[in-house]
Design a protein around this motif. Sequence first.
Motif, PDB file in Angstrom:
ATOM      1  N   PHE A  60       0.809  -1.212   0.000  1.00  0.00           N
ATOM      2  CA  PHE A  60       0.000   0.000   0.000  1.00  0.00           C
ATOM      3  C   PHE A  60       0.846   1.268   0.000  1.00  0.00           C
ATOM      4  N   GLY A  61       2.120   1.139   0.374  1.00  0.00           N
ATOM      5  CA  GLY A  61       3.001   2.303   0.354  1.00  0.00           C
ATOM      6  C   GLY A  61       3.770   2.456  -0.936  1.00  0.00           C
ATOM      7  N   VAL A  62       4.220   1.345  -1.533  1.00  0.00           N
ATOM      8  CA  VAL A  62       5.046   1.441  -2.745  1.00  0.00           C
ATOM      9  C   VAL A  62       4.548   0.522  -3.856  1.00  0.00           C
ATOM     10  N   GLY A  63       3.369  -0.084  -3.677  1.00  0.00           N
ATOM     11  CA  GLY A  63       2.758  -0.840  -4.761  1.00  0.00           C
ATOM     12  C   GLY A  63       2.061   0.103  -5.727  1.00  0.00           C
ATOM     13  N   TRP A  64       1.433  -0.475  -6.756  1.00  0.00           N
ATOM     14  CA  TRP A  64       0.827   0.347  -7.805  1.00  0.00           C
ATOM     15  C   TRP A  64      -0.634   0.645  -7.488  1.00  0.00           C
ATOM     16  N   LEU A  65      -0.933   1.937  -7.331  1.00  0.00           N
ATOM     17  CA  LEU A  65      -2.296   2.427  -7.175  1.00  0.00           C
ATOM     18  C   LEU A  65      -2.487   3.595  -8.136  1.00  0.00           C
ATOM     19  N   SER A  90       7.571   1.302   4.023  1.00  0.00           N
ATOM     20  CA  SER A  90       6.876   0.421   3.078  1.00  0.00           C
ATOM     21  C   SER A  90       7.863  -0.365   2.230  1.00  0.00           C
ATOM     22  N   THR A  91       8.923   0.300   1.781  1.00  0.00           N
ATOM     23  CA  THR A  91       9.942  -0.397   0.984  1.00  0.00           C
ATOM     24  C   THR A  91      10.585  -1.510   1.798  1.00  0.00           C
ATOM     25  N   ALA A  92      10.915  -1.189   3.048  1.00  0.00           N
ATOM     26  CA  ALA A  92      11.542  -2.190   3.910  1.00  0.00           C
ATOM     27  C   ALA A  92      10.586  -3.346   4.194  1.00  0.00           C
ATOM     28  N   ALA A  93       9.304  -3.029   4.457  1.00  0.00           N
ATOM     29  CA  ALA A  93       8.333  -4.080   4.768  1.00  0.00           C
ATOM     30  C   ALA A  93       8.107  -4.984   3.565  1.00  0.00           C
ATOM     31  N   LEU A  94       7.959  -4.391   2.376  1.00  0.00           N
ATOM     32  CA  LEU A  94       7.726  -5.183   1.175  1.00  0.00           C
ATOM     33  C   LEU A  94       8.897  -6.125   0.897  1.00  0.00           C
ATOM     34  N   MET A 472      13.114  -4.601  -6.033  1.00  0.00           N
ATOM     35  CA  MET A 472      13.890  -3.381  -6.263  1.00  0.00           C
ATOM     36  C   MET A 472      13.418  -2.612  -7.495  1.00  0.00           C
ATOM     37  N   ASP A 473      12.999  -3.348  -8.529  1.00  0.00           N
ATOM     38  CA  ASP A 473      12.734  -2.727  -9.833  1.00  0.00           C
ATOM     39  C   ASP A 473      11.363  -2.067  -9.921  1.00  0.00           C
ATOM     40  N   GLU A 484      13.200   7.538  -5.513  1.00  0.00           N
ATOM     41  CA  GLU A 484      13.136   6.272  -6.216  1.00  0.00           C
ATOM     42  C   GLU A 484      14.481   5.541  -6.225  1.00  0.00           C
ATOM     43  N   GLY A 485      15.546   6.261  -6.551  1.00  0.00           N
ATOM     44  CA  GLY A 485      16.870   5.644  -6.585  1.00  0.00           C
ATOM     45  C   GLY A 485      17.313   5.164  -5.218  1.00  0.00           C
ATOM     46  N   ARG A 486      17.054   5.950  -4.197  1.00  0.00           N
ATOM     47  CA  ARG A 486      17.464   5.554  -2.852  1.00  0.00           C
ATOM     48  C   ARG A 486      16.665   4.356  -2.347  1.00  0.00           C
ATOM     49  N   MET A 487      15.374   4.300  -2.690  1.00  0.00           N
ATOM     50  CA  MET A 487      14.563   3.168  -2.241  1.00  0.00           C
ATOM     51  C   MET A 487      14.951   1.884  -2.981  1.00  0.00           C
ATOM     52  N   ALA A 488      15.323   2.026  -4.248  1.00  0.00           N
ATOM     53  CA  ALA A 488      15.821   0.852  -4.971  1.00  0.00           C
ATOM     54  C   ALA A 488      17.096   0.337  -4.313  1.00  0.00           C
ATOM     55  N   ALA A 489      17.965   1.259  -3.907  1.00  0.00           N
ATOM     56  CA  ALA A 489      19.208   0.866  -3.233  1.00  0.00           C
ATOM     57  C   ALA A 489      18.911   0.236  -1.872  1.00  0.00           C
ATOM     58  N   LEU A 490      17.924   0.802  -1.149  1.00  0.00           N
ATOM     59  CA  LEU A 490      17.554   0.232   0.148  1.00  0.00           C
ATOM     60  C   LEU A 490      17.014  -1.184  -0.019  1.00  0.00           C
ATOM     61  N   SER A 491      16.123  -1.367  -0.994  1.00  0.00           N
ATOM     62  CA  SER A 491      15.560  -2.688  -1.238  1.00  0.00           C
ATOM     63  C   SER A 491      16.651  -3.686  -1.600  1.00  0.00           C
ATOM     64  N   LEU A 492      17.564  -3.271  -2.467  1.00  0.00           N
ATOM     65  CA  LEU A 492      18.642  -4.172  -2.873  1.00  0.00           C
ATOM     66  C   LEU A 492      19.552  -4.508  -1.693  1.00  0.00           C
ATOM     67  N   ALA A 493      19.821  -3.529  -0.828  1.00  0.00           N
ATOM     68  CA  ALA A 493      20.663  -3.784   0.344  1.00  0.00           C
ATOM     69  C   ALA A 493      19.993  -4.780   1.292  1.00  0.00           C
ATOM     70  N   ILE A 494      18.680  -4.633   1.494  1.00  0.00           N
ATOM     71  CA  ILE A 494      17.956  -5.582   2.338  1.00  0.00           C
ATOM     72  C   ILE A 494      18.007  -6.975   1.737  1.00  0.00           C
ATOM     73  N   SER A 495      17.813  -7.053   0.413  1.00  0.00           N
ATOM     74  CA  SER A 495      17.830  -8.353  -0.261  1.00  0.00           C
ATOM     75  C   SER A 495      19.187  -9.028  -0.131  1.00  0.00           C
ATOM     76  N   TRP A 496      20.261  -8.292  -0.391  1.00  0.00           N
ATOM     77  CA  TRP A 496      21.595  -8.872  -0.301  1.00  0.00           C
ATOM     78  C   TRP A 496      21.904  -9.313   1.125  1.00  0.00           C
ATOM     79  N   THR A 497      21.485  -8.519   2.093  1.00  0.00           N
ATOM     80  CA  THR A 497      21.715  -8.875   3.492  1.00  0.00           C
ATOM     81  C   THR A 497      20.978 -10.163   3.846  1.00  0.00           C
ATOM     82  N   CYS A 498      19.716 -10.258   3.427  1.00  0.00           N
ATOM     83  CA  CYS A 498      18.921 -11.455   3.732  1.00  0.00           C
ATOM     84  C   CYS A 498      19.487 -12.686   3.033  1.00  0.00           C
ATOM     85  N   ILE A 499      19.892 -12.522   1.774  1.00  0.00           N
ATOM     86  CA  ILE A 499      20.447 -13.654   1.036  1.00  0.00           C
ATOM     87  C   ILE A 499      21.730 -14.147   1.696  1.00  0.00           C
TER      88      ILE A 499
END
Length: 550
Positions: A60-65, A90-94, A472-473, A484-499
């Motif tokens: 609901f924060g970063v999805g498509w509406l 929202s980016t972090a939660a998603l 991220m995309d 947008e660029g910073r949130m993509a970087a945040l999402s990617l950082a969370i993903s890499w950390t989790c992986i």
Amino acid sequence: MTEQAAADDPASRTPRPGGRFREMLSRIQEFGRTEHRPRSPRGPLVEGVLGSLLVLLGSFGVGWLVSISAAARLDWVILLRTEPAGVIASTAALTLGCWVMFRAWLRLGRALEGFGGKSLRTVTLAAALWSLPQLVSAPIFSRDVFAYLGQGRLVLAGRDPYESGVSSVANWFQLGTDVLWAESETPYGPIFLWLEAGVMRLTGDDVDLAILLFRAACVLGVVLIMVCVPPLARMHGVDPGRAQWITVANPLLIVSFISSAHNDALMVGLALAGIWAAALGRGVVATLLVVLSIGIKPITMVLLPFIGLLWAGPGASWPRRLRYWAMTAALAAVVLVAVGFVQGSGFGWVSVLAGTGTGSVFWSPIGILDTALSTLLDSLGLTSYWTLDTLKLLGRLISVAIVIVLMVRGSEQHIVQRMMWALTALVVLSPIIQPWYLLWLLPLFAVTGIRGDWQFKWVVFTVAFFLAFGAMDQLSIWNFLQMEGRMAALSLAISWTCIAWMALVDRGTRWVLFQGWRTRGPTARHAADPTTARRPGRHERSGSSGDAHA
């Protein structure tokens, strides 16, 4: 005696080349063997629900509406979408929710490692529970569902979607279609055009209700997959619970087919239903089901020759095969001509098969070759504008050649596998490979057997790659926030950390990297031995039993 004692003293030995490396490798492997195996599937089930709820909140924060959506005017949704703190949360939660679901998926598989018993029921329950929150999420990872809305309005306006783009309809932009596809013809079959028009006729400008109806159609596709995967797996001597776990409980399938509401869910579900009907010798029903699948997306036309082979039955002579191919093709052609005539689009959908889209993606083999070749030519001062079109043509020709060879060559015991590789050739040799294209292939690979070595690891890697890329995309963030660029970087950082955490540290998941899968139980042993796999009964006329490895 003294010399012998000295020779036996480990401290006095000369280290052999590679000895330290082997010792270090042994310690790493021993580290990987220390794991936490869930005592029951209850923990992973709950964990997956929590992950799905996080994805729901983040959507609901970063999805498509779209602006006319009633959900977009809710105070708490406005807060999530317009305030920096809300967008970050929202980016972090998603993103985190995707990885919690991913971890729950792996841990569920470990808890049910031997499968058998009630594992099929448990896996189906997990898939249902993890999917429920996504029924009401905002679309994520893709905005294709908004294109469905525009194309439905296009049909209602009396225009041909195979000739006109959605931009020719008034107020098209407010329904959320990506401007990149605003002037593109529809890539979908005539039956899906009916569905699009029917949804828009019922809902008018109520975007939220329209998305729910499209998602309901996708849920029907997922239910068909759930129903068809277990019997197809049994037919190949593969444990149905394990095949269901790899396919339907997979977080990439839940996100791509339900959260994103991709019509591919309906296409795949109808195709699997057709394959199962053909395996039972019900050729007319099988052909009609696959034709319905073609009416959603024409790519599944490649399945028809193999449906004819299954319909002909084991031991069919060449004249019998040719007769059943002709019957399959004639029945499919009659139905598709009738649908095109009634729908009014004729054979405009055939143009979909003629093209493979514009551009390429960097992870497709065609895209990789194009990048390498064009870079080389540019460095030599030569023209490179022709490389992509040439590689696309070559890829298409090679894929068609592979399909023809698989039609006429190969064991009749492996017809479903031949069908699987034919579809794989079309996907892999296309310049555009979307994340959800993997889900066209995964059910067929799962029911015919995915081994626990590099094959299973490749599935896990591919799912992880596309989860990280999608999170991220595809983030919908207002331009005025300039985030947008910073949130993509945040999402990617969370993903890499989790992986990294799950691969190297987490005792509940690092077995995938260090150990791989080791199946247990009679079903797994029988599946590994083609001679002990269950033969199809009198009505199971598929010649494809027991060649898989669980």
